[in-house]
Design a protein around this motif. Structure first.
Motif, mmCIF file in Angstrom:
data_model
loop_
_atom_site.group_PDB
_atom_site.id
_atom_site.type_symbol
_atom_site.label_atom_id
_atom_site.label_comp_id
_atom_site.label_asym_id
_atom_site.label_seq_id
_atom_site.Cartn_x
_atom_site.Cartn_y
_atom_site.Cartn_z
ATOM 1 N N THR A 54 0.816 -1.214 0.000
ATOM 2 C CA THR A 54 0.000 0.000 0.000
ATOM 3 C C THR A 54 0.858 1.275 0.000
ATOM 4 O OG1 THR A 54 -0.218 -0.101 2.415
ATOM 5 C CG2 THR A 54 -1.999 -1.089 1.107
ATOM 6 N N ASN A 55 2.082 1.179 0.491
ATOM 7 C CA ASN A 55 2.931 2.372 0.537
ATOM 8 C C ASN A 55 3.701 2.643 -0.747
ATOM 9 O OD1 ASN A 55 3.022 3.761 3.335
ATOM 10 N ND2 ASN A 55 2.878 1.576 3.791
ATOM 11 N N THR A 56 3.655 1.689 -1.669
ATOM 12 C CA THR A 56 4.466 1.875 -2.882
ATOM 13 C C THR A 56 3.655 1.793 -4.172
ATOM 14 O OG1 THR A 56 4.986 -0.498 -2.868
ATOM 15 C CG2 THR A 56 6.590 0.964 -1.836
ATOM 16 N N LEU A 57 2.399 1.366 -4.108
ATOM 17 C CA LEU A 57 1.635 1.077 -5.332
ATOM 18 C C LEU A 57 0.265 1.731 -5.302
ATOM 19 C CD1 LEU A 57 2.620 -2.704 -5.399
ATOM 20 C CD2 LEU A 57 3.469 -0.957 -6.990
ATOM 21 N N SER A 58 -0.366 1.778 -6.456
ATOM 22 C CA SER A 58 -1.706 2.342 -6.598
ATOM 23 C C SER A 58 -2.625 1.281 -7.197
ATOM 24 C CB SER A 58 -1.666 3.557 -7.531
ATOM 25 O OG SER A 58 -0.780 4.531 -7.025
ATOM 26 N N LEU B 115 -3.750 -10.893 -1.251
ATOM 27 C CA LEU B 115 -3.741 -9.575 -0.600
ATOM 28 C C LEU B 115 -3.599 -8.460 -1.641
ATOM 29 C CD1 LEU B 115 -2.015 -8.712 2.714
ATOM 30 C CD2 LEU B 115 -1.515 -7.285 0.743
ATOM 31 N N CYS B 116 -2.715 -8.675 -2.619
ATOM 32 C CA CYS B 116 -2.525 -7.677 -3.686
ATOM 33 C C CYS B 116 -3.824 -7.484 -4.464
ATOM 34 C CB CYS B 116 -1.438 -8.135 -4.662
ATOM 35 S SG CYS B 116 0.211 -8.085 -3.977
ATOM 36 N N GLN B 117 -4.480 -8.601 -4.780
ATOM 37 C CA GLN B 117 -5.716 -8.506 -5.569
ATOM 38 C C GLN B 117 -6.792 -7.776 -4.794
ATOM 39 O OE1 GLN B 117 -6.042 -12.716 -6.490
ATOM 40 N NE2 GLN B 117 -5.292 -12.385 -8.578
ATOM 41 N N ARG B 118 -6.878 -8.015 -3.503
ATOM 42 C CA ARG B 118 -7.889 -7.326 -2.695
ATOM 43 C C ARG B 118 -7.617 -5.836 -2.589
ATOM 44 N NH1 ARG B 118 -9.540 -10.910 2.496
ATOM 45 N NH2 ARG B 118 -8.498 -12.819 1.872
ATOM 46 N N HIS B 119 -6.372 -5.427 -2.851
ATOM 47 C CA HIS B 119 -6.063 -3.996 -2.896
ATOM 48 C C HIS B 119 -6.199 -3.428 -4.306
ATOM 49 C CE1 HIS B 119 -4.997 -2.844 1.157
ATOM 50 N NE2 HIS B 119 -4.481 -4.039 1.330
ATOM 51 N N GLY B 120 -6.738 -4.222 -5.210
ATOM 52 C CA GLY B 120 -7.017 -3.714 -6.555
ATOM 53 C C GLY B 120 -5.809 -3.705 -7.474
ATOM 54 N N LEU B 121 -4.742 -4.414 -7.099
ATOM 55 C CA LEU B 121 -3.581 -4.487 -7.986
ATOM 56 C C LEU B 121 -3.861 -5.524 -9.080
ATOM 57 C CD1 LEU B 121 -0.716 -4.458 -5.320
ATOM 58 C CD2 LEU B 121 -1.641 -2.520 -6.608
ATOM 59 N N ASP B 122 -3.196 -5.331 -10.205
ATOM 60 C CA ASP B 122 -3.334 -6.241 -11.347
ATOM 61 C C ASP B 122 -2.144 -7.201 -11.281
ATOM 62 O OD1 ASP B 122 -3.459 -7.453 -13.799
ATOM 63 O OD2 ASP B 122 -2.979 -5.648 -14.954
ATOM 64 N N VAL B 123 -2.384 -8.384 -10.751
ATOM 65 C CA VAL B 123 -1.266 -9.300 -10.500
ATOM 66 C C VAL B 123 -1.056 -10.223 -11.703
ATOM 67 C CG1 VAL B 123 -0.230 -10.952 -8.901
ATOM 68 C CG2 VAL B 123 -1.925 -9.306 -8.053
ATOM 69 N N GLN B 124 0.111 -10.133 -12.306
ATOM 70 C CA GLN B 124 0.481 -11.109 -13.329
ATOM 71 C C GLN B 124 1.073 -12.310 -12.599
ATOM 72 O OE1 GLN B 124 2.720 -9.698 -16.678
ATOM 73 N NE2 GLN B 124 3.087 -11.782 -17.449
ATOM 74 N N ILE B 125 0.308 -13.413 -12.606
ATOM 75 C CA ILE B 125 0.676 -14.568 -11.785
ATOM 76 C C ILE B 125 1.371 -15.625 -12.640
ATOM 77 C CG2 ILE B 125 -0.175 -16.398 -10.263
ATOM 78 C CD1 ILE B 125 -2.704 -14.626 -9.823
ATOM 79 N N VAL B 126 2.541 -16.058 -12.189
ATOM 80 C CA VAL B 126 3.194 -17.214 -12.787
ATOM 81 C C VAL B 126 2.879 -18.404 -11.881
ATOM 82 C CG1 VAL B 126 5.367 -18.229 -13.547
ATOM 83 C CG2 VAL B 126 5.052 -15.743 -13.649
#
Ligand SMILES: *Cc1c(COP(=O)(O)O)cnc(C)c1O
Length: 389
Positions: A73-77, A97-108
């Motif tokens: 949360t301190n480094t991304l939007s 957790l990233c997805q719940r913060h609305g980040l677009d996670v490219q998952i390998v």
């Protein structure tokens, strides 16, 4: 359950008597100089453990999960792209957790039992010529599978691709137990908690934060308040805290760092390696295998032991706890039932490890596993005997 027995879960780990005493203190005023005298050495000490001179240390009253959240949360939007690999329950939870913060996670997606796929990361980063990826995530030690990843390799892949993303590393079950080099590996945020390598009760999220991560702070739009680096850095500069700090834990952290440094960090890592090797000898003597796919991936802090077909690892954990009063870790997620985990980090000795191995053997023999009573203990004891001192 007997509380005299050690725990063999990969956190919370065993708390040495010296640390139990160090956290048993009357309240102090956290606006006083007394707190500053406790807090400043703790910040400096964590920097030494993380091997960072350029970075800052930030602590929250939280756990490793809170550390993940603070890092993100301190480094991304919201909408920012991040690169992450899923190869165990902890890397999975960080992605969630990233997805719940609305980040677009490219998952390998990688096999559970393998590490961060460095080559695949390198290929993806090289193709991302527009630098859409803002952060690269790596779980240094996947506690669910007992796998250590090559963080230096991830950094090298990023450098080869000349990619400017931040490198965020979960070191919750490796820091202070296994070799970890924040500056040398170019880590922008390193995350850990108090209850693993630092041998304390849970309650502190501990982060190392690079100048580059701090520079990303103001533009980051993810909502945060309790976890805002800005409030922390503003008050930490003079040894203060923006709200009530867990002063007892911070006092304990100083003592824990003192213990680690008195032993010597290299010796701490060597001890973890030796104890883990003994555990691995025992597993081999049982005729069983680790979840980790190859020796270069073996974790020195936790071993996930694959149980034979038709057997249930969770039963081993249940029986060991109920009949013998000794906690082990169950398999999580994709490997639930397929493994049981032996945590061997923090305050741990050969003799303690042998007690854990004997208990695991008793439980497995009780459950009609094809394991010869005493075989694992003998293999580990032989190894410890030959390498002690
Ligand atoms: C324990 C652990 C976490 C979660 O930490 P909590 O303190 O339980 O929130 C995250 N990542 C790894 C690798 C862990 O071992």
């Amino acid at each position: 359950m007997s509380t005299q027995n050690p725990v063999f879960i990969p956190g919370p780990t065993n708390i040495p008597e010296e640390l139990r005493r160090a956290i048993s203190n009357p309240s102090i005023d956290h606006r006083s100089d007394t707190f500053v005298e406790v807090f400043k050495p703790a910040l400096a000490g964590v920097k030494r453990i993380l091997k960072t001179e350029a970075g800052e240390v930030i602590m929250f009253p939280s756990t490793g999960t809170g550390g993940w959240e603070a890092a993100i949360t301190n480094t991304l939007s919201p909408g920012d792209k991040v690169l992450a690999a899923r190869h165990g329950m902890f890397s999975h939870r960080w992605i969630d957790l990233c997805q719940r913060h609305g980040l677009d996670v490219q998952i390998v997606e990688a096999d559970w039992g393998t590490g961060t796929p460095v080559e695949e990361y390198g290929r993806i980063l090289a193709e991302d010529t527009g630098h859409e990826i803002k952060a690269v995530l790596a779980t240094h030690n996947e506690t669910a599978t007992g796998v250590r990843s090559d963080v230096a390799g991830v950094r090298a892949a990023m450098d080869t691709a000349k990619h400017p993303a931040l490198l965020l590393v979960d070191g919750v079950s490796s820091i202070a137990s296994m070799d970890f080099r924040m500056d040398e590996w170019g880590i922008d945020i390193a995350v850990t908690g108090s209850q693993k390598g630092f041998m304390l009760p849970p309650g502190l999220a501990i982060l190392g934060v690079s100048a580059k991560a701090i520079a990303a702070m103001d533009a980051a739009k993810c909502p945060r308040c309790f976890f805002d680096f800005r409030d922390m850095l503003a008050t930490n500069a003079s040894g203060g805290f923006p709200y009530t700090p867990p002063a007892n834990l911070i006092r304990g952290l100083n003592v824990a760092i003192g213990m680690l440094e008195a032993e010597g960090l290299d010796q701490v890592f060597a001890r973890h390696h030796r104890i883990a090797e003994g555990v691995r000898k025992a597993v081999a003597a049982w005729g069983m295998e680790l979840c980790a796919a190859s020796p270069d991936l073996y974790s020195d802090t936790v071993s996930a032991v694959v149980v034979p077909q038709g057997k249930d690892g969770t039963e081993v954990v249940k029986l060991a706890a109920e009949k013998y009063g000794v906690p082990f870790g169950v398999g999580l997620g994709e490997v639930a039932g397929k493994v049981f985990r032996i945590g061997h980090l923090g305050s741990m000795t050969d003799v303690m490890a042998l007690a854990g191995l004997a208990t695991a053997e008793m439980a497995m023999v009780d459950l009609d596993f094809p394991v010869k009573m005493g075989s694992g203990v003998a293999a580990a004891a032989d190894y410890y005997r030959a390498t002690a001192g």
